[in-house]
Design an enzyme around this catalytic site. Structure first.
Site, PDB file in Angstrom:
ATOM      1  N   VAL A  11       0.834  -1.201   0.000  1.00  0.00           N
ATOM      2  CA  VAL A  11       0.000   0.000   0.000  1.00  0.00           C
ATOM      3  C   VAL A  11       0.874   1.258   0.000  1.00  0.00           C
ATOM      4  CG1 VAL A  11      -1.656   1.332   1.372  1.00  0.00           C
ATOM      5  CG2 VAL A  11      -1.993  -1.117   1.047  1.00  0.00           C
ATOM      6  N   THR A 121      -5.450  -0.827   6.760  1.00  0.00           N
ATOM      7  CA  THR A 121      -6.791  -1.275   7.155  1.00  0.00           C
ATOM      8  C   THR A 121      -6.795  -1.529   8.655  1.00  0.00           C
ATOM      9  OG1 THR A 121      -7.087  -2.276   5.018  1.00  0.00           O
ATOM     10  CG2 THR A 121      -8.579  -3.004   6.746  1.00  0.00           C
ATOM     11  N   ARG A 152      -5.762  -3.439  -5.362  1.00  0.00           N
ATOM     12  CA  ARG A 152      -5.637  -4.893  -5.515  1.00  0.00           C
ATOM     13  C   ARG A 152      -4.200  -5.198  -5.881  1.00  0.00           C
ATOM     14  NH1 ARG A 152      -9.696  -5.192 -10.308  1.00  0.00           N
ATOM     15  NH2 ARG A 152      -8.597  -3.231 -10.597  1.00  0.00           N
ATOM     16  N   ASN A 209     -14.289  -5.408   2.152  1.00  0.00           N
ATOM     17  CA  ASN A 209     -13.490  -6.628   1.999  1.00  0.00           C
ATOM     18  C   ASN A 209     -14.238  -7.856   2.499  1.00  0.00           C
ATOM     19  OD1 ASN A 209     -11.439  -5.365   0.737  1.00  0.00           O
ATOM     20  ND2 ASN A 209      -9.954  -5.498   2.388  1.00  0.00           N
ATOM     21  N   PHE A 250     -16.258 -11.618  -8.474  1.00  0.00           N
ATOM     22  CA  PHE A 250     -16.032 -12.308  -7.197  1.00  0.00           C
ATOM     23  C   PHE A 250     -17.000 -13.470  -6.970  1.00  0.00           C
ATOM     24  CE2 PHE A 250     -12.515 -10.168  -5.167  1.00  0.00           C
ATOM     25  CZ  PHE A 250     -12.313  -9.169  -6.102  1.00  0.00           C
ATOM     26  N   CYS A 261      -5.160  -9.398   2.616  1.00  0.00           N
ATOM     27  CA  CYS A 261      -6.303  -8.559   3.000  1.00  0.00           C
ATOM     28  C   CYS A 261      -7.497  -9.385   3.423  1.00  0.00           C
ATOM     29  CB  CYS A 261      -6.668  -7.622   1.854  1.00  0.00           C
ATOM     30  SG  CYS A 261      -5.459  -6.324   1.646  1.00  0.00           S
ATOM     31  N   LYS A 264      -7.338 -11.808   6.671  1.00  0.00           N
ATOM     32  CA  LYS A 264      -7.143 -11.115   7.955  1.00  0.00           C
ATOM     33  C   LYS A 264      -8.262 -10.098   8.219  1.00  0.00           C
ATOM     34  CE  LYS A 264      -3.841  -7.429   6.862  1.00  0.00           C
ATOM     35  NZ  LYS A 264      -4.545  -6.230   7.255  1.00  0.00           N
TER      36      LYS A 264
HETATM   37  C1  UDX Z   1      -8.337  -7.141  -2.090  1.00  0.00           C
HETATM   38  C2  UDX Z   1      -9.415  -6.130  -2.525  1.00  0.00           C
HETATM   39  O1  UDX Z   1      -9.887  -6.479  -3.835  1.00  0.00           O
HETATM   40  C3  UDX Z   1      -8.865  -4.719  -2.514  1.00  0.00           C
HETATM   41  O2  UDX Z   1      -9.895  -3.793  -2.809  1.00  0.00           O
HETATM   42  C4  UDX Z   1      -8.338  -4.453  -1.092  1.00  0.00           C
HETATM   43  O3  UDX Z   1      -7.830  -3.170  -0.978  1.00  0.00           O
HETATM   44  C5  UDX Z   1      -7.274  -5.470  -0.728  1.00  0.00           C
HETATM   45  O4  UDX Z   1      -7.841  -6.780  -0.829  1.00  0.00           O
HETATM   46  P1  UDX Z   1      -6.275  -8.379  -3.218  1.00  0.00           P
HETATM   47  O5  UDX Z   1      -6.066  -9.063  -1.915  1.00  0.00           O
HETATM   48  O6  UDX Z   1      -5.094  -7.806  -3.927  1.00  0.00           O
HETATM   49  O7  UDX Z   1      -7.299  -7.140  -3.065  1.00  0.00           O
HETATM   50  O8  UDX Z   1      -6.931  -9.436  -4.203  1.00  0.00           O
HETATM   51  P2  UDX Z   1      -8.293  -9.711  -4.972  1.00  0.00           P
HETATM   52  O9  UDX Z   1      -8.070  -9.555  -6.424  1.00  0.00           O
HETATM   53  O10 UDX Z   1      -9.409  -8.970  -4.401  1.00  0.00           O
HETATM   54  O11 UDX Z   1      -8.449 -11.279  -4.690  1.00  0.00           O
HETATM   55  C6  UDX Z   1      -8.422 -11.807  -3.372  1.00  0.00           C
HETATM   56  C7  UDX Z   1      -8.467 -13.311  -3.372  1.00  0.00           C
HETATM   57  O12 UDX Z   1      -9.754 -13.764  -3.750  1.00  0.00           O
HETATM   58  C8  UDX Z   1      -7.480 -14.009  -4.311  1.00  0.00           C
HETATM   59  O13 UDX Z   1      -6.925 -15.116  -3.628  1.00  0.00           O
HETATM   60  C9  UDX Z   1      -8.338 -14.481  -5.462  1.00  0.00           C
HETATM   61  O14 UDX Z   1      -7.823 -15.637  -6.099  1.00  0.00           O
HETATM   62  C10 UDX Z   1      -9.642 -14.783  -4.740  1.00  0.00           C
HETATM   63  N1  UDX Z   1     -10.827 -14.728  -5.617  1.00  0.00           N
HETATM   64  C11 UDX Z   1     -11.197 -13.537  -6.183  1.00  0.00           C
HETATM   65  C12 UDX Z   1     -11.592 -15.870  -5.816  1.00  0.00           C
HETATM   66  O15 UDX Z   1     -11.271 -16.949  -5.298  1.00  0.00           O
HETATM   67  N2  UDX Z   1     -12.711 -15.785  -6.591  1.00  0.00           N
HETATM   68  C13 UDX Z   1     -13.127 -14.631  -7.171  1.00  0.00           C
HETATM   69  O16 UDX Z   1     -14.164 -14.638  -7.845  1.00  0.00           O
HETATM   70  C14 UDX Z   1     -12.339 -13.464  -6.971  1.00  0.00           C
END
Ligand code: UDX
Length: 435
Positions: A11, A121, A152, A209, A250, A261, A264
């Site tokens: 961040v 956070t 992200r 989140n 998602f 993120c 936790k």
């Molecule tokens: C996340 C939030 O998106 C972001 O806004 C925040 O500030 C920090 O946390 P990040 O941890 O970088 O970002 O990853 P993200 O792309 O959101 O994915 C998180 C996890 O979810 C990954 O392990 C991904 O593989 C999983 N995921 C995501 C799924 O299993 N299925 C989905 O449909 C989407």
């Protein structure tokens, strides 16, 4: 404006570089001397697409500096952003020691009026603790604000330079005015800019989140049902996603969420609610379903391979998601541990995360490419949907392997492509192709 950023993790570093790009004069500090050393030499402490170019350009333009002395970094800053880590304690509560240390530092070294902005956070109420800490030290004239980060990993540079929305919270109009000046170019460009009170801004980050995590767990629970009901979770997610009230994002079932993120933040939010006397059991269920996603993949591997002792399993992708070298809470490594405990030999491939994965799970073998990892394997498992995994030549993969078993933990291949390459194919939440 002169801005100081405390903490140069995912961040902090991206935020500092983005503020420099917006035209501010930015000085970044980190308590980790090794990181400071790397950054001062122009090296990046972690992989993030586009970050190195952005940092180098802003340093060259004279708008971004890395300063190992906190007194120098903070002196003269109109705003100090706290971007330090808030790791989970054993019970899931966020550990805020680094936030306290950062607040102390600002109180000791700030000169003039300063707006202290939380970007890490944190649970709601932390800003008040920051203010109390600073008041105790009593040196600086300050106001506090919250400006939660929605970056992200893997897309952090793009998210910082072109955010979907900006959220700032403070109970003091002066502080909100300073933040409006910091984000002036974004506001002019029409980026939705939301101002709230301090507590609501802090809470909103956890709320976002936790909600996104809940969507993923919903998809994974659906996958478990589809596996039993002989239905297709991707078809159902598409139907759900075509309703604009739900949205398709998602809802990809698979090995579940990892990273620094979601796991936790879900835990910390549940703990925070408990502390207020509210039992947010829904979030415990989100966590349980997420654990179950890895266990279900492990069960599918066992089903396909029978005994795992002396079987060789290739894991394709080790980072918690593509385009990052981050393996914190990575589902691939949870799976690796389960497989190793069951006596399998595990060999992983990842375009960026191999060194970090090896550090976390030393018993894991790593290979330089997907076909090397698959050599002599009894089973290959898609864990992370990197482009280098999506574009694998399935015939070449199968030819390298001892047994043609492909477990797709991210549903990146089609059953037709896997079957025509000769695989016994086990997707997630969809019917296996066993011919
Ligand atoms: C996340 C939030 O998106 C972001 O806004 C925040 O500030 C920090 O946390 P990040 O941890 O970088 O970002 O990853 P993200 O792309 O959101 O994915 C998180 C996890 O979810 C990954 O392990 C991904 O593989 C999983 N995921 C995501 C799924 O299993 N299925 C989905 O449909 C989407």
């Amino acid at each position: 404006m002169q801005i100081c950023v405390l903490g140069t993790g995912h961040v902090g570093l991206v935020t500092a570089a983005a503020f420099a790009r917006f035209g501010h004069d930015v000085c970044a500090y980190d308590a980790d001397a090794r990181k400071m050393d790397l950054l001062q030499r122009g090296d990046m402490p972690f992989y993030e697409p586009g970050m190195e170019e952005l940092v180098h350009a802003e340093v060259a333009a004279g708008r971004l500096r890395f300063e190992p002395d906190p007194a120098v970094a903070i002196r003269g800053a109109e705003a100090v952003f706290i971007c330090v880590g808030t790791p989970p304690r054993a019970d899931g509560e966020a550990n805020l020691r680094a936030v306290e240390a950062a607040a102390t530092m600002v109180a000791e070294h700030a000169t003039g009026d300063v707006v202290v902005v939380e970007k890490s956070t944190v649970p709601a109420g932390t800003a008040e603790r920051v203010a109390a800490t600073m008041e105790r030290i009593g040196n600086a004239r300050f106001r506090v604000a919250s400006n939660p980060e929605f970056l992200r990993e893997g897309k952090a540079v793009q998210d910082a330079l072109h955010p979907d929305r900006l959220l700032v919270g403070s109970d003091v109009p002066d502080a909100l005015a300073v933040l409006r000046r910091i984000y002036a170019t974004q506001i002019e460009r029409g980026v939705p800019y939301i101002e709230t009170d301090l507590r609501s801004a802090e809470l909103a980050k956890h709320a976002c989140n936790a909600f996104l995590s809940m969507k993923i767990s919903y998809a994974n629970a659906l996958a478990r049902i589809c596996e039993r009901a002989d239905a297709d979770v991707t078809a159902i997610a598409d139907v759900m996603g075509s309703d604009p009230r739900i949205g398709r994002a998602f809802l990809d079932a698979g090995l579940g969420f990892g990273g620094y993120c979601f796991p936790k933040d879900v835990q910390a939010f549940e703990r925070f609610a408990k502390g207020l006397g509210y039992d947010f059991g829904l979030l415990r269920e989100v966590e349980r379903i997420n654990e179950e996603a890895v266990e279900a993949t492990f069960a599918r591997i066992k089903e396909a391979c029978w005994n795992l002792e002396s079987k060789r399993v290739a894991l394709l992708g080790l980072s918690f998601k593509p385009d990052t070298d981050d393996v914190r809470f990575a589902p691939a490594l949870k799976l690796a541990r389960l497989l190793l405990d069951a006596g399998a030999e595990v060999i992983g491939f990842d375009p960026q995360a191999e060194p970090n994965a090896k550090r976390e799970v030393p018993e894991l073998n790593v290979a330089p490419g997907p076909y090397d990892a698959a050599e002599g394997a009894h089973c290959a498992v898609v864990c992370t949907e990197w482009d280098q995994v999506r574009s694998i030549d399935l015939v070449r993969l199968r030819t390298a392997m001892a047994e043609p078993v492909l477990i797709d933990g991210r549903n990146v291949f089609t059953p037709e492509a896997a079957a025509s390459a000769g695989f016994r194919y086990y997707p997630t939440g969809r019917r296996p192709t066993l011919a």
